[in-house]
Design a protein around this motif. Structure first.
Motif, short mmCIF file in Angstrom:
data_model
loop_
_atom_site.label_atom_id
_atom_site.label_comp_id
_atom_site.label_asym_id
_atom_site.label_seq_id
_atom_site.Cartn_x
_atom_site.Cartn_y
_atom_site.Cartn_z
N PRO A 77 -59.88 47.25 -146.43
CA PRO A 77 -60.95 46.49 -145.78
C PRO A 77 -61.36 47.08 -144.43
O PRO A 77 -60.50 47.48 -143.65
CB PRO A 77 -60.34 45.10 -145.61
N THR A 78 -62.67 47.16 -144.21
CA THR A 78 -63.17 47.66 -142.93
C THR A 78 -64.28 46.74 -142.42
O THR A 78 -65.05 46.20 -143.22
CB THR A 78 -63.72 49.09 -143.06
N LEU A 79 -64.33 46.58 -141.11
CA LEU A 79 -65.37 45.73 -140.53
C LEU A 79 -66.64 46.52 -140.23
O LEU A 79 -67.65 45.95 -139.80
CB LEU A 79 -64.85 45.09 -139.24
N GLN A 120 -78.65 50.34 -149.88
CA GLN A 120 -77.48 50.41 -149.00
C GLN A 120 -76.59 49.22 -149.32
O GLN A 120 -76.62 48.21 -148.65
CB GLN A 120 -77.93 50.35 -147.54
N TRP A 121 -75.77 49.43 -150.38
CA TRP A 121 -75.06 48.28 -150.95
C TRP A 121 -74.14 47.57 -149.98
O TRP A 121 -74.16 46.34 -149.89
CB TRP A 121 -74.27 48.71 -152.19
N ASN A 122 -73.32 48.34 -149.25
CA ASN A 122 -72.34 47.64 -148.41
C ASN A 122 -73.00 46.88 -147.27
O ASN A 122 -72.59 45.78 -146.93
CB ASN A 122 -71.25 48.59 -147.90
N LYS A 123 -74.07 47.45 -146.70
CA LYS A 123 -74.79 46.72 -145.66
C LYS A 123 -75.51 45.50 -146.25
O LYS A 123 -75.60 44.45 -145.62
CB LYS A 123 -75.79 47.64 -144.96
N GLY A 149 -68.86 43.45 -148.58
CA GLY A 149 -69.17 43.90 -147.22
C GLY A 149 -68.01 44.61 -146.53
O GLY A 149 -68.21 45.29 -145.53
N PHE A 150 -66.79 44.46 -147.08
CA PHE A 150 -65.62 45.12 -146.47
C PHE A 150 -65.32 46.46 -147.14
O PHE A 150 -64.32 47.09 -146.84
CB PHE A 150 -64.38 44.21 -146.60
N GLN A 151 -66.16 46.85 -148.10
CA GLN A 151 -65.84 48.02 -148.91
C GLN A 151 -66.88 49.13 -148.77
O GLN A 151 -68.05 48.86 -148.49
CB GLN A 151 -65.76 47.63 -150.39
N THR A 152 -66.43 50.36 -149.04
CA THR A 152 -67.37 51.47 -149.11
C THR A 152 -68.11 51.38 -150.45
O THR A 152 -67.68 50.67 -151.36
CB THR A 152 -66.65 52.82 -149.05
N ALA A 194 -68.29 53.54 -152.77
CA ALA A 194 -67.42 54.01 -153.85
C ALA A 194 -66.50 52.88 -154.31
O ALA A 194 -66.25 52.70 -155.51
CB ALA A 194 -66.61 55.21 -153.40
N GLU A 195 -66.00 52.10 -153.34
CA GLU A 195 -65.09 51.00 -153.70
C GLU A 195 -65.85 49.87 -154.39
O GLU A 195 -65.35 49.24 -155.32
CB GLU A 195 -64.38 50.48 -152.45
N ILE A 196 -67.09 49.62 -153.92
CA ILE A 196 -67.90 48.56 -154.54
C ILE A 196 -68.11 48.87 -156.03
O ILE A 196 -68.09 47.99 -156.87
CB ILE A 196 -69.25 48.42 -153.81
N PHE A 197 -68.29 50.16 -156.31
CA PHE A 197 -68.58 50.53 -157.70
C PHE A 197 -67.34 51.06 -158.44
O PHE A 197 -67.45 51.71 -159.47
CB PHE A 197 -69.71 51.57 -157.76
N HIS A 198 -66.17 50.79 -157.89
CA HIS A 198 -64.95 51.26 -158.53
C HIS A 198 -64.77 50.60 -159.91
O HIS A 198 -65.16 49.46 -160.11
CB HIS A 198 -63.74 50.93 -157.65
#
Lengths: 294, 275
Positions: free
Chosen positions: B53-55, B238-241, B34-37, B39-43
């Motif tokens: 990290p982003t809120l 919408q993976w991060n959400k 949830g803190f990642q974009t 692209a980062e989730i699938f890095h």
């Protein structure tokens, strides 16, 4: 108890009415539906025809159904085996005292209390083509190209089985652990003094003494696993195509995607027969077991 | 000597930590997802910690899911009320009286626990449809009840059986009515079991997926579980959400479970080792 027996029946009324209306009646209705040609059009138009066992014949001849039946057996068999072994080893591990035991025990329960949409979403990501499993395996050089865990013909049923094994660990752990607590520690200690090693203690003391609990755990596990729905629905929806259906997801897809309620009900009735058969078989093993002990 | 024993015990803690960490790993990856974009989730290789990290995604998931929260609360609490209202009296009757119908009722309850969800939901959908109950909270509450009521009754009955029958008999001899005994003796004495059954019922109602998915087609009526499922859209997830929202949705049951760990275990085993 002697006093007011008839009035005490009133206390049963809510449960009887509830289970009757929302359990027994739908089941009976199910059976009726399975003998009719019920689709969205015939249902709304009120023109569904009685077709006898046509839905059953069609179902049993359907290659998708045959594959689904095999899938259900693979899913149930592998889930039971691995959930049990992992749960049993954990129970043995936790059957001694050490600091922070209570906290760790609560954490092991996490798969059980996590809402199914959450664990399902995780495994959907975990097994996706660009997901974590492939991410680690590729970057560690263990595979050359991504394995299509949930997008191929042969892998998806094994992927959802792995997810279900994770989900079933707490249940097996708790039942076996509670059973282990009932065995007097002196038995292990005296075996220890007599020079029995770990394997000997497990196989000649723990397992025989735990037999009734083991049978209960496997029986309930079997019944709960045959009917799993949500997890598979969230990860693959029975797909791609129809390759990862279980009986439960196949019936759901027939009803709510294809609006073929009659055939969905036929699959459900077959599933209920399977569950009843399994329950009876396992119960008879249990009865025999108790008979031989008593 | 004592010190040595103590150290040996901590060794077992370390050993037990390994499987525990492996088991809760998915929860950790959902939380950091949830803190990642995307692209980062699938890095590749996957990140063990969010690199930036982003809120933002937690915030936007919260905004999207807020309207579903009310529905989740209504359904979970409504189901709790229904479950206790049906389970308490029947557990009392099953635990304390030898009734001709008692065995049959208990069998029916145990049997409903074995039922596959789909076997109830598909026919119920058509039945509810006839009564215009689809897209109504009541349909979800009644539907979830078929899973929670048998479970709660079995837990409560097991506990009530342990209440000394002499206590109940003495009250009858003093002229107390059945309702009075139920209200003033059985319910207060069963409060630990009521708490356990209540917690488990709430967790099950909160986490329900299949009943709400089948009966609540109108987005305005759907609980958070279906709100999250809606993030798995037709044209891409919408993976991060989904990750951030999953974490938000999982927190209440997780907190309750950690606080009530023991009683949850007690409830699970009471439900399993019946008779």
């Amino acid at each position: 108890m002697r006093l007011s027996p008839w009035k005490s029946y009133l206390f049963l009324v809510p449960a009887l009415v509830y289970v009757g209306v929302f359990g027994v009646y739908p089941l009976a209705y199910n059976f009726l539906l399975s003998l009719k040609d019920v689709t969205l059009i015939t249902y709304i138009g009120g023109t569904s025809q009685w077709t006898g066992f046509a839905n059953y014949v069609e179902t049993l001849q359907d290659p998708v159904f045959q594959r689904t039946l095999t899938n259900t057996l693979i899913f149930t068999g592998l889930s039971l085996l691995f959930q049990f072994i992992i749960g049993f080893l954990l129970a043995l591990l936790f059957n001694r005292s050490f600091p922070l035991k209570g906290l760790l025990q609560s954490l092991i329960m996490v798969p059980w209390v996590l809402p199914i949409i959450v664990s399902g979403s995780f495994f959907r990501w975990f097994f996706s083509d660009r997901g974590m499993v492939n991410g680690f395996l590729l970057s560690w050089g263990l595979i050359e190209k991504p394995i299509p865990w949930i997008t191929s013909q042969q892998w998806p049923i094994f992927s959802v089985t792995m997810a279900n094994i994770w989900l079933g660990i707490p249940f097996n752990f708790v039942l076996l652990y509670t059973g282990l607590r009932g065995i007097p520690l002196e038995l292990f200690e005296s075996a220890d003094i007599d020079g029995a090693n770990w394997w000997q203690r497990v196989f000649f003391i723990t397992i025989p003494l735990l037999r009734p609990v083991i049978i209960t755990t496997l029986t309930l596990g079997c019944i709960f696993t045959v009917k799993v729905f949500d997890l598979v629905w969230i990860i693959t929806q029975g797909g791609p195509g129809d390759v990862s259906h279980l009986l439960s997801t196949l019936s759901y897809s027939l009803a709510f995607n294809k609006f073929h309620f009659g055939r969905a009900s036929a699959v459900l009735v077959i599933m209920l027969v399977l569950i009843t058969g399994l329950t009876m078989l396992l119960n008879s093993i249990r009865a025999e077991e108790e008979g031989s002990l008593g | 000597m004592a010190k040595k024993k103590r150290r040996k015990e901590w060794t077992w803690t370390l050993i037990a930590l390994i499987p525990t960490v492996l088991i809760i790993m998915p929860l950790y990856f959902i939380a950091i997802g949830g803190f990642q974009t995307v692209a980062e989730i699938f890095h590749r290789p996957p990140y063990w910690f969010p690199p930036h990290p982003t809120l933002a995604f937690y915030k936007s998931a919260l905004v999207t899911l807020a309207p579903y929260l009310k529905n989740s609360l209504i359904i979970a609490l409504g189901n709790l009320v229904l479950t206790l209202a049906v389970a308490l009296p029947s557990a009392f009757a099953l635990a304390k009286f030898r009734l001709k119908w008692g065995k049959a009722t208990f069998f029916l309850l145990a049997f409903s626990q074995m039922l596959p969800a789909t076997a109830v939901i598909i026919p119920l959908f058509l039945i509810f449809n006839n009564f215009a109950l689809i897209n109504n909270y009541l349909s979800a509450i009644l539907g979830i009840g078929i899973f929670t009521i048998p479970f709660a009754t079995i837990i409560l009955r097991a506990y009530m059986q342990a209440i000394p029958t002499g206590l109940v008999e003495a009250a009858f001899i003093d002229g107390a009515s059945l309702l009075h005994v139920f209200r003033s003796i059985i319910i207060p004495l069963s409060s630990p079991a009521i708490a356990t059954a209540g917690i488990l019922t709430l967790i099950m109602g909160w986490g329900d997926f299949i009943v709400s998915l089948s009966f609540l087609k109108d987005q305005a009526m759907q609980p958070m579980s279906i709100g999250l499922y809606n993030f798995i859209g037709q044209y891409g997830v919408q993976w991060n959400k989904l990750m951030a929202g999953s974490m938000i949705f999982a927190v209440p049951p997780l907190v309750v479970a950690l606080l009530a760990g023991k009683s949850i275990v007690a409830g699970l085993t009471a439900g399993a080792f019946k008779e």
